[in-house]
Design an enzyme around this catalytic site. Structure first.
Site, mmCIF file in Angstrom:
data_model
loop_
_atom_site.group_PDB
_atom_site.id
_atom_site.type_symbol
_atom_site.label_atom_id
_atom_site.label_comp_id
_atom_site.label_asym_id
_atom_site.label_seq_id
_atom_site.Cartn_x
_atom_site.Cartn_y
_atom_site.Cartn_z
ATOM 1 C CE LYS A 80 -4.535 0.715 0.403
ATOM 2 N NZ LYS A 80 -5.408 -0.023 -0.324
ATOM 3 N N GLY A 180 -26.415 2.480 3.032
ATOM 4 C CA GLY A 180 -25.636 3.246 1.994
ATOM 5 C C GLY A 180 -25.831 2.642 0.569
ATOM 6 C CB VAL A 181 -28.089 3.577 -1.900
ATOM 7 C CG1 VAL A 181 -28.448 2.709 -2.887
ATOM 8 C CG2 VAL A 181 -28.828 3.703 -0.599
ATOM 9 N N GLY A 182 -24.355 3.943 -2.626
ATOM 10 C CA GLY A 182 -23.414 4.477 -3.293
ATOM 11 C C GLY A 182 -23.182 3.767 -4.633
ATOM 12 C CG ASN A 183 -20.672 4.893 -7.726
ATOM 13 O OD1 ASN A 183 -21.752 5.399 -8.149
ATOM 14 N ND2 ASN A 183 -19.435 5.672 -7.890
ATOM 15 C CB VAL A 184 -20.388 -0.670 -4.291
ATOM 16 C CG1 VAL A 184 -20.379 -2.044 -4.144
ATOM 17 C CG2 VAL A 184 -18.862 -0.533 -4.942
ATOM 18 C CB ALA A 185 -24.940 -0.092 -1.942
ATOM 19 C CE1 TYR A 186 -29.776 2.618 -9.038
ATOM 20 C CE2 TYR A 186 -28.354 1.634 -10.471
ATOM 21 C CZ TYR A 186 -29.565 2.208 -10.226
ATOM 22 O OH TYR A 186 -30.538 2.291 -11.039
#
Length: 365
Positions: A80, A180-186
């Site tokens: 990282k 949470g309904v961001g990009n992944v969750a959508y």
């Protein structure tokens, strides 16, 4: 921080301190383990309170990537980078290109990607100086936005966890509470809706919630209410540490499976939900679709091949459940054990190979 004591304790291989006066670059590259292959892990840009805090974050995240890559079945180790600076005002072309030269200097021991505070455009600048970077623009043969792929991995992993809890991996009619309904969750909600699951959603972003309500017939609740709703599956897809002393007593779900990182506030919370009989799909295993996807770029990106590998997360989660039962341990410990066993097997095979090579050479003499 007594850095060598820390490196020795957790068996790190290398820490590189990078500085470029002209561009203002101050970065730390941490390489934890390259037993399985070159270290792959993103570059985070953040305003750290101190240099010590930045080094500590780089080390902690690098170790996490060793486990994530090993558990995902990738032939990659863990590393990282953290760049000290404000991603909103301290970025410039010279900085990322200077950093790219440091990555190039490691000659393939470390491969970078985007992370918190960095973007595809930043990776493109790094790519000007090195090929050891993933997550670059599709124009350069990259995979593009990883969100749909990460979501698909969470979806298949959730099905494997459901099989463990309910005896069937069908999610039809199951109630899934998505935090949470961001990009992944959508994209996760889309898969769940298409299979006939019922959705309860929340997010501090009201537009994101409305989109899920409109597109998938989801029921919206306030952020504080999501933990206590009547549901079969709780899917944490936003902040970390949402499985904690306050939320565990409220949970009615039989499964916890979502895309968020560091879902357990403390390890003891993993022990607690295990004792309660809740099936937990460990976060760094189920959300590995993104890293599996960018890792495919190292072979010349092929979307079909990448999705096939991501599909394998179903079996990976099933294996975690097996180890949990085999050893009588919570699933978060089982995931670590699975990763450690894979690394240990490779170390053993390598040392065996070296010993055999030594015997052959001895006989020749």
């Amino acid at each position: 921080m007594e850095i060598f004591k820390y490196l020795e304790k957790y068996d790190y291989e290398q820490v590189v301190i990078c500085q470029d006066k002209e561009s203002g670059l101050k970065a730390i590259i941490a390489i934890h383990d390259t037993t399985l292959g070159p270290a792959l892990g993103g570059t985070r840009m953040w305003t750290y309170a101190s240099e010590e805090a930045a080094i500590e974050d780089a080390l902690r995240l690098a170790k996490g990537m060793t486990y994530k890559n090993a558990a995902a079945g990738l032939n990659l180790g863990g590393g990282k980078t953290v760049i000290i600076g404000d991603p909103r005002k301290d970025k410039n072309e010279e900085l990322f290109r200077a950093f790219g030269r440091y990555v190039q200097g490691l000659n393939g021991r470390y491969i970078t990607a985007e992370d918190v505070g960095t973007t595809v455009a930043d990776m493109d600048l790094i790519h000007e100086e090195t090929d050891y970077v993933t997550g670059i623009s599709p124009a350069f043969g990259s995979s593009g936005n990883p969100s749909p792929v990460t979501a698909y991995g969470v979806y298949v992993g959730m099905k494997a966890a459901a099989k463990e809890a309910f005896g069937t991996d069908s999610l039809e009619g199951k109630v899934v509470a998505v935090q949470g309904v961001g990009n992944v969750a959508y994209h996760l909600c889309k898969h769940l809706h298409e299979e006939g699951a019922q959705l309860i959603v929340t997010d501090i972003n009201k537009e994101a919630v409305q989109r899920a309500v409109d597109d998938f017939g989801a029921k919206a609740v306030d952020p504080d209410e999501i933990y206590g709703v009547e549901c079969d599956i709780y899917a944490p897809c936003a902040l970390g540490a949402t499985v904690n002393d306050d939320t565990i007593p409220q949970l009615k779900a039989k499964v916890i499976a979502g895309s968020a990182n560091n879902q357990l506030k403390e390890e003891r919370h993993g022990d607690q939900i295990h004792e309660m009989g809740i099936v937990y799909a460990p976060d760094y295993v189920i959300n590995a679709g993104g890293v599996i996807n960018v890792a495919d770029e190292l072979y010349g990106y092929n979307a079909e091949r990448a999705m096939k590998k991501v599909e394998g997360l179903y079996d990976t989660i099933a294996k975690v459940m097996e180890i949990s039962k085999r050893d009588g341990i919570p699933t978060y410990k089982a995931a670590d054990r699975m990763a450690e066993e894979r690394i240990a097997k490779m170390q053993k095979s390598r040392s065996q190979f070296l010993q055999n090579g030594h015997h052959i050479l001895s006989r020749r003499k």
